[in-house]
Each structure stands twice: as C-alpha cells, then as structure tokens.
Design an enzyme around this catalytic site. Structure first.
Site, PDB file in Angstrom:
ATOM      1  N   SER A 159      43.542  45.504  41.490  1.00 28.55           N
ATOM      2  CA  SER A 159      43.506  46.119  42.816  1.00 28.55           C
ATOM      3  C   SER A 159      44.892  46.724  43.065  1.00 28.55           C
ATOM      4  O   SER A 159      45.390  47.463  42.207  1.00 28.55           O
ATOM      5  CB  SER A 159      43.117  45.062  43.864  1.00 28.55           C
ATOM      6  OG  SER A 159      43.048  45.615  45.153  1.00 28.55           O
ATOM      7  N   HIS A 186      39.851  48.349  42.105  1.00 29.27           N
ATOM      8  CA  HIS A 186      39.610  48.684  43.505  1.00 29.27           C
ATOM      9  C   HIS A 186      40.377  49.965  43.823  1.00 29.27           C
ATOM     10  O   HIS A 186      41.615  49.992  43.740  1.00 29.27           O
ATOM     11  CB  HIS A 186      40.124  47.578  44.432  1.00 29.27           C
ATOM     12  CG  HIS A 186      39.369  46.293  44.321  1.00 29.27           C
ATOM     13  ND1 HIS A 186      39.844  45.109  44.843  1.00 29.27           N
ATOM     14  CD2 HIS A 186      38.180  45.999  43.768  1.00 29.27           C
ATOM     15  CE1 HIS A 186      38.978  44.152  44.610  1.00 29.27           C
ATOM     16  NE2 HIS A 186      37.953  44.659  43.949  1.00 29.27           N
ATOM     17  N   ASP A 279      38.920  38.587  44.992  1.00 26.83           N
ATOM     18  CA  ASP A 279      37.766  39.066  44.241  1.00 26.83           C
ATOM     19  C   ASP A 279      37.860  38.560  42.800  1.00 26.83           C
ATOM     20  O   ASP A 279      38.884  38.710  42.144  1.00 26.83           O
ATOM     21  CB  ASP A 279      37.725  40.600  44.268  1.00 26.83           C
ATOM     22  CG  ASP A 279      36.375  41.165  43.869  1.00 26.83           C
ATOM     23  OD1 ASP A 279      35.426  40.370  43.736  1.00 26.83           O
ATOM     24  OD2 ASP A 279      36.275  42.387  43.711  1.00 26.83           O
TER      25      ASP A 279
END
Length: 339
Positions: A159, A186, A279
């Site tokens: 991310s 992400h 996540d």
C-alpha cells in the site's frame, strides 16, 4: 502529479482505550487525526474551532448528549457514529471491525491509498541501477524454459510506500528463478497503467497486467487488477471476475491471499511490504494452514509499517527484512529447494 493531503478526522470517544485504538487505526491507514478527545473535555467553542473533514463519534455511555446535539446542529462536516467497541488489535474480529469502519470512511472522505500514485513519478525518473544479486549455481545449472508456467507463486502485497519497496525488491532479484509473482498494490485506478513500468524498469522481471485464462509464468510479475477480482481455476489459470474486490480495499489483499492459497497451497508465499491498515491479517491464518510462507518488510525500512506490523504482531510472519534482504532470502530459499 501532486500529492493529495490526508483527510482530517476529529475523534470523540468517552473511553481512553477506544481513543487509543482509533488513533492507531486511523493514523496507520493514512488519515490525519486532528482531534481525539473525551466529550467531557469539549465545549461548543472547541467544536466550532476544529477544522476537520469528518467527525467520528464513538460513545460507550450514550449518544443522547447535549454535546452530540450541538455537534449535529453546528458542524458542516459529516458525522459518523462509530462501529462500537473496538476489538483487541490482534483478535480475529479486529480486521472485520476495521474493514467496516474504513469502508464507510472511504465513501465519505475518500481513500488514503490515492496518495500512492504521485510517488510513481519519482520512480519513473529514477536513473540508478542497483547491484543485482547473483544467481546461485544450483539454479543456474537448471535453466528455465522460456515462458514456463510457474509452479510456485508469491504475492507481493503493498500500500503506501509500496511501489518503491517492491521496485527495490525486484531490482535486486536475478532473472532465471523458478517462481512467478502476483503484485497487489492499493492504488487509485488512474495510476494503474503507470505502475508496471514504474516498478519494473530496472529489473530483469517482466511486470505485466493479469491475463484471463493464462498461467502465471516464471520470470513475470502479474499486477492484480484494481477494479476486478483476480482468482484461479483448478488448472491454476488466472480468472478475472466480473465482480469487484470486497470492500473497502481495491485490490483486497486478504481476498488475493485466499484465492492464491486455495489453488497453490504450500507452493505459494506472501511478502507484505510497506502499507496502511491491516489488509492481509484476516487471511493470514488460512495461508499458513495451507502451508504458505508469510514474510514482511521490516518496519524501519517502511514508509508506513502498519500493514506488515499487523502480520508480525499477529504471529504470522516467519521472516522480516528490508526489500533487498527479502530478495536475497528468496533466492537462497529457492536455491535450497532446488538442491
């Protein structure tokens, strides 16, 4: 491309533990906490003076209070009543609580992962070519056929700060390894097209988009689609679904881990790089039960360590290092398997 400033959130919670958990969760997911207060310490002047994009109210006692009434009457920013008492960070219920909360925040004030995109410009302009690791003799002696389907596939999950970390990892890896990668990042969809070139331009690895009905091949890094879920059929061929990823993350690293481990079992692995939120934590136990390895980028080398930290703190990570050291460990791991 210009950096987008983090959305501002003002927190009102009446227990110190809830304020602490919310502060950690919000900051770790890229939001800016501009106020975090007990309602007993606030007055109407403080409410009026706070500049925020959203009010997050989480009261264990009662939401029927003069302060809440004044908040609803006076402020122009949206007000979100929280998801109730936050579970312990390492409990199995925490990822579900976090997903519900951030799913609502994403819809109301946007997704902090959009801040990843502008950093790609710096990677595209980078001229340095770091020294690449040597291919061990055990692997060099058994050259791969061009385009051979990969029996072993590792997920590169990232991310905020991820593109630079993944690029450093791929730059260090020699070609000729008997492995393929899926890269789940992400990122805002508008930057999806620039991602493969940004992370792969100095490496010996072919970074490419997913292809429905084809295998992941040795020597390539397949970028997981942002808007549609990537899975695998029984023959281990990539399947791009019509449906999107489960909220709130796109792509969902948890779902990608489940899909990969279901088909590849002990022949898969996960490396969690720099990133926001947790996540991947919800699916980590399943990956481990299937025999897959989970490694993490060391916190002091991350732009944002929250995502790998959540795996380490949950006891799922068996190895942690900076990106180049992770590459060296993977080379050694594959060479040992070859022997």
């Amino acid at each position: 491309m210009t950096e987008k400033s983090a959305a501002r959130i003002a927190v009102i919670a009446d227990t110190s533990l809830q304020r602490h958990v919310l502060q950690q969760a919000l900051s770790g997911s890229g939001y800016q906490v501009v106020l975090n207060s007990d309602p007993a310490r606030l007055d109407e002047d403080a409410l009026g003076a706070c500049e925020t994009d959203l009010w997050l109210v989480d009261l264990a006692q009662s939401e029927d209070s003069p302060l809440v009434d004044s908040l609803l009457e006076r402020v122009t920013a949206p007000v979100l009543f929280g998801e109730g008492h936050a579970p312990e960070r390492h409990s199995e219920n925490y990822p579900r609580w976090e997903r519900r909360l951030f799913g609502k925040l994403k819809k109301l004030i946007g997704d902090p992962s959009q801040a990843v995109g502008p950093s790609l410009a710096a990677l595209l302009a980078e001229a340095q070519r770091p020294a690449r690791l040597e291919l061990p003799p055990a692997l060099a002696a058994t050259p791969l056929a061009a385009g051979e389907p990969a029996r072993q596939v590792w997920l590169l999950a990232a991310s905020l700060g991820g593109p630079a970390a993944v690029k450093a990892f791929l730059d260090a890896l020699p070609g000729g390894l008997p492995v393929g990668f899926v890269y789940a990042q992400h990122i805002d969809p508008s930057f999806e097209a620039a991602l493969p070139q940004a992370v792969g331009r100095h490496s010996q690895w072919h970074v490419t988009a997913a292809r429905h009905g084809e295998p992941i091949r040795c020597g390539e890094v397949v970028v997981a689609p942002i808007s549609r879920e990537l899975g695998f059929c029984d023959e281990r061929l990539m399947q791009i679904a019509e449906r999107g990823w489960p909220e709130p993350y796109s792509p969902s690293i948890d779902q990608m881990m489940l899909n990969l481990a279901q088909q590849f079992g002990a022949e898969c692995g996960v490396i969690s790089f720099s990133g926001m939120g947790s996540d991947g934590s919800a699916a980590a136990a399943y990956v481990r039960r299937q025999g897959g390895a989970i490694w993490t980028q060391r916190g002091d080398s991350c732009v944002c360590p929250s995502m790998p930290d959540s795996l380490r703190e949950g006891g799922y990570s068996s190895f942690s290092a900076d990106p180049r050291e992770l590459a060296a460990a993977l080379v050694s791991h594959l060479a040992e398997q070859c022997r």
